[in-house]
Design a protein around this motif. Structure first.
Motif, mmCIF file in Angstrom:
data_model
loop_
_atom_site.group_PDB
_atom_site.id
_atom_site.type_symbol
_atom_site.label_atom_id
_atom_site.label_comp_id
_atom_site.label_asym_id
_atom_site.label_seq_id
_atom_site.Cartn_x
_atom_site.Cartn_y
_atom_site.Cartn_z
ATOM 1 N N ALA A 247 45.598 32.765 47.085
ATOM 2 C CA ALA A 247 45.121 33.869 46.255
ATOM 3 C C ALA A 247 43.896 34.512 46.879
ATOM 4 C CB ALA A 247 44.787 33.363 44.848
ATOM 5 N N ALA A 248 43.735 35.798 46.622
ATOM 6 C CA ALA A 248 42.569 36.541 47.097
ATOM 7 C C ALA A 248 42.209 37.586 46.053
ATOM 8 C CB ALA A 248 42.870 37.215 48.426
ATOM 9 N N THR A 249 40.938 37.943 45.998
ATOM 10 C CA THR A 249 40.540 39.017 45.093
ATOM 11 C C THR A 249 40.909 40.363 45.697
ATOM 12 O OG1 THR A 249 38.337 39.223 46.056
ATOM 13 C CG2 THR A 249 38.607 37.638 44.257
ATOM 14 N N GLN A 250 41.090 41.352 44.848
ATOM 15 C CA GLN A 250 41.433 42.675 45.340
ATOM 16 C C GLN A 250 40.302 43.248 46.179
ATOM 17 O OE1 GLN A 250 44.533 44.344 44.966
ATOM 18 N NE2 GLN A 250 43.506 45.441 46.623
ATOM 19 N N GLN A 251 39.041 42.916 45.815
ATOM 20 C CA GLN A 251 37.915 43.410 46.612
ATOM 21 C C GLN A 251 37.967 42.858 48.031
ATOM 22 O OE1 GLN A 251 34.140 42.791 44.758
ATOM 23 N NE2 GLN A 251 34.653 43.958 42.905
ATOM 24 N N MET A 252 38.339 41.594 48.159
ATOM 25 C CA MET A 252 38.463 41.006 49.488
ATOM 26 C C MET A 252 39.524 41.753 50.301
ATOM 27 S SD MET A 252 39.755 37.148 50.434
ATOM 28 C CE MET A 252 40.341 36.756 52.087
ATOM 29 N N LEU A 253 40.626 42.087 49.656
ATOM 30 C CA LEU A 253 41.697 42.789 50.362
ATOM 31 C C LEU A 253 41.311 44.225 50.681
ATOM 32 C CD1 LEU A 253 44.729 41.484 48.270
ATOM 33 C CD2 LEU A 253 43.970 40.680 50.517
ATOM 34 N N ASP A 254 40.467 44.815 49.842
ATOM 35 C CA ASP A 254 40.041 46.197 50.077
ATOM 36 C C ASP A 254 39.095 46.316 51.270
ATOM 37 O OD1 ASP A 254 41.517 47.152 47.994
ATOM 38 O OD2 ASP A 254 39.870 47.105 46.544
ATOM 39 N N ASP A 255 38.389 45.232 51.586
ATOM 40 C CA ASP A 255 37.437 45.285 52.699
ATOM 41 C C ASP A 255 38.199 45.341 54.016
ATOM 42 O OD1 ASP A 255 35.364 45.148 50.920
ATOM 43 O OD2 ASP A 255 35.145 42.968 51.081
ATOM 44 N N SER A 256 38.036 46.418 54.745
ATOM 45 C CA SER A 256 38.842 46.650 55.940
ATOM 46 C C SER A 256 38.565 45.657 57.058
ATOM 47 C CB SER A 256 38.614 48.080 56.457
ATOM 48 O OG SER A 256 37.245 48.268 56.768
ATOM 49 N N ASP B 242 51.850 39.369 44.212
ATOM 50 C CA ASP B 242 51.826 39.327 42.748
ATOM 51 C C ASP B 242 50.396 39.595 42.250
ATOM 52 O OD1 ASP B 242 51.981 38.833 40.065
ATOM 53 O OD2 ASP B 242 52.401 36.695 40.252
ATOM 54 N N PRO B 243 50.090 40.834 41.827
ATOM 55 C CA PRO B 243 48.736 41.156 41.349
ATOM 56 C C PRO B 243 48.578 40.995 39.832
ATOM 57 C CG PRO B 243 49.974 43.161 41.620
ATOM 58 C CD PRO B 243 50.921 42.042 41.950
ATOM 59 N N TYR B 244 49.611 40.508 39.137
ATOM 60 C CA TYR B 244 49.602 40.525 37.675
ATOM 61 C C TYR B 244 49.346 39.164 37.024
ATOM 62 C CZ TYR B 244 52.060 44.810 38.933
ATOM 63 O OH TYR B 244 52.413 45.994 39.511
ATOM 64 N N THR B 245 49.831 38.087 37.617
ATOM 65 C CA THR B 245 49.830 36.782 36.951
ATOM 66 C C THR B 245 48.440 36.209 36.736
ATOM 67 O OG1 THR B 245 51.998 36.303 37.897
ATOM 68 C CG2 THR B 245 50.738 34.431 37.057
ATOM 69 N N LEU B 246 47.548 36.368 37.693
ATOM 70 C CA LEU B 246 46.245 35.701 37.638
ATOM 71 C C LEU B 246 45.127 36.700 37.944
ATOM 72 C CD1 LEU B 246 45.207 32.800 37.111
ATOM 73 C CD2 LEU B 246 45.133 32.482 39.598
ATOM 74 N N LYS B 247 45.019 37.738 37.157
ATOM 75 C CA LYS B 247 43.965 38.737 37.377
ATOM 76 C C LYS B 247 42.596 38.069 37.259
ATOM 77 C CE LYS B 247 46.720 42.520 35.414
ATOM 78 N NZ LYS B 247 46.823 43.503 34.314
ATOM 79 N N PRO B 248 41.607 38.440 38.088
ATOM 80 C CA PRO B 248 41.590 39.535 39.072
ATOM 81 C C PRO B 248 42.092 39.130 40.454
ATOM 82 C CG PRO B 248 39.434 38.548 38.971
ATOM 83 C CD PRO B 248 40.274 37.795 37.990
ATOM 84 N N TYR B 249 42.798 38.014 40.552
ATOM 85 C CA TYR B 249 43.286 37.560 41.851
ATOM 86 C C TYR B 249 44.664 38.137 42.150
ATOM 87 C CZ TYR B 249 39.522 34.148 41.556
ATOM 88 O OH TYR B 249 38.294 33.552 41.453
#
Length: 445
Positions: A229-238, A411-418
């Motif tokens: 799992a990763a946070t969306q912010q982590m994925l947003d960081d280029s 899967d961005p839905y099951t364990l928000k914000p992860y």
């Protein structure tokens, strides 16, 4: 039957040209530190043996503790060397290694689409990725395509990285026979060698002789999954290399679980480990079982009155080697966990030669009695009636079957914000030749 002396020369495989980490200053420094530590360990161990032989009892406790501390230091240095190799391999794999050939435009477009899918998701991103897969497949840039509603096949570079990392974490995979299949199972015919022959005179009648017995072994892959799992912010960081991160996470989890299954898995929805088959004394061996040689002492190499391992305590290792038929010995190796290795480092032959030899070459394992030694953490530790040591030609002994393709589903839905990355891999395994390996049992008989 007892043997004193080597059954074969030192293990000197061809030097690999692609062993990452071997030329780095840190690796060379660690190699020098390893040899210095081994020298100090052997010096103190020799003193401990001499002290034990003089007193014929427990020996000097302080000296033994010193031996154990240096023995543990050898493990620490070797772990640092392995970590150094692993770090350089990761960098080489994800930077393209030594490949200089330009990538096909379809592959470049697919990589960008896959990266966007991992970071952003969404129906439009999925459609773009499907389209990129289709174009790459049409251009014959990929061997397999993604399955509808079944997740997306990971990129070739990521899967290659996962294989590289798995070889270091799952040691049985590095010595066993590995086959990739595109069907639900693999059926392998085996020859149980039942052919016989006889002597006759010139005009004597010829009776029919027995013929070879053929058997079929089927390997059915089970499904293995990991869900980093990763946070969306982590994925947003280029600056985050998402492909490298997801490969590292999945490879580590896959390798740890499958490594245990290759040794002791029960075969239910998973590989069947070689310790899960019937195990019998080698004198009673029959096809379908694994033979063992007993050390003669419960939970140790030596008799209960002899104290800790001393000179000549490793004689049963020679017997274990001799038990294996000659065709399997040239490519054979020892397999045991690090605690067993630590005990075996202390053993010497009656000619005062240490049985264990360290390796300072990247990619080349330590050796025991001239044979390569593979450390597998999931092997049992030395204990009463344990099978702590295996010896054999694992290429012929054990087969691993990989169903082609590792798949990932975002899967961005099951364990928000992860954001979860559900990754699946189908792998099976089992013994294919019961003659090709033997076990050492730490028991009286």
């Amino acid at each position: 039957m007892t043997y004193h002396g080597r059954l074969r020369g030192p293990y000197n495989p061809p030097e690999r040209k692609d062993d990452a980490g071997a030329s780095t200053p840190e690796f060379k420094k660690l190699a020098d530190e390893l040899m210095q530590t081994v020298t100090a360990f052997r010096q103190k161990n020799d003193e401990s043996i001499a002290d034990l032989q003089k007193k014929l009892n427990a020996g000097d406790v302080v000296l033994k503790e010193h031996v154990d501390r240096i023995n543990a230091a050898i493990d620490d240095v070797q772990k640092k060397m392995t970590d150094e190799i692993l770090a350089v391999k990761r960098q080489a794999v994800f930077s393209g290694g030594s490949e200089t050939k330009a990538k096909a435009p379809e592959i470049v477009a697919l990589e960008k689409a896959f990266d966007k899918y991992l970071r952003k998701g969404g129906e439009r991103t999925e459609d773009e990725l499907k389209d990129a897969y289709a174009k790459a497949f049409e251009a014959k840039a990929l061997a397999t395509n993604s399955e509808a509603d079944g997740g997306f096949t990971v990129l070739p570079e990521i899967e290659r990285a996962m294989v590289e990392l798995s070889l270091l974490v799952s040691p049985i995979r590095s010595i066993a026979s590995v086959t990739s299949i595109g069907t639900g199972s693999l059926k392998v015919p085996v020859n149980k060698r039942g052919t016989t022959a006889g002597w006759v005179g010139e005009t004597d009648p010829r009776a029919q002789t027995n013929t070879s017995q053929l058997a079929e072994i089927e390997f059915v892959p089970g499904e293995l999954y990991a869900m980093p799992a990763a946070t969306q912010q982590m994925l947003d960081d280029s600056y985050i290399n998402v492909e490298q991160w997801i490969a590292n996470e999945a490879a580590l989890k896959f390798s740890q679980v499958e490594g245990q299954a290759f040794i002791s898995g029960d075969g239910v929805k998973k590989p069947k480990g070689f310790l899960a088959y019937p195990i019998v004394a080698d004198s009673s061996w029959a096809w379908g079982s694994v033979g063992y040689v007993a050390t003669g002492t419960s939970g140790g190499f030596t008799g209960p009155a002899a104290g800790p391992p001393i000179v000549g305590a490793g004689d049963k290792l020679f017997d274990l080697i001799a038990t294996l038929k000659y065709p399997f010995r040239p490519n054979a190796s020892f397999v045991m966990n690090r605690y067993t290795v630590a005990e075996i480092r202390k053993l010497k032959s009656l000619y005062a030669e240490y049985l264990w030899e360290p390796s300072i070459k990247a990619g080349q394992p330590d050796s025991l009695l001239g044979y390569p030694l593979t450390e597998a953490e999931d092997m049992p530790a030395i204990a009463a009636s344990s099978y702590a040591v295996a010896f054999g030609d694992f290429r012929q002994f054990y087969r691993i079957v990989d169903r082609v393709g590792v798949r990932t589903l975002r899967d961005p839905y099951t364990l928000k914000p992860y954001v979860l990355f559900y990754m699946t891999k189908r792998v099976g395994g089992g013994i294919q030749n019961f003659e090709a390996a033997k076990l050492l049992k730490f028991s009286v008989s």
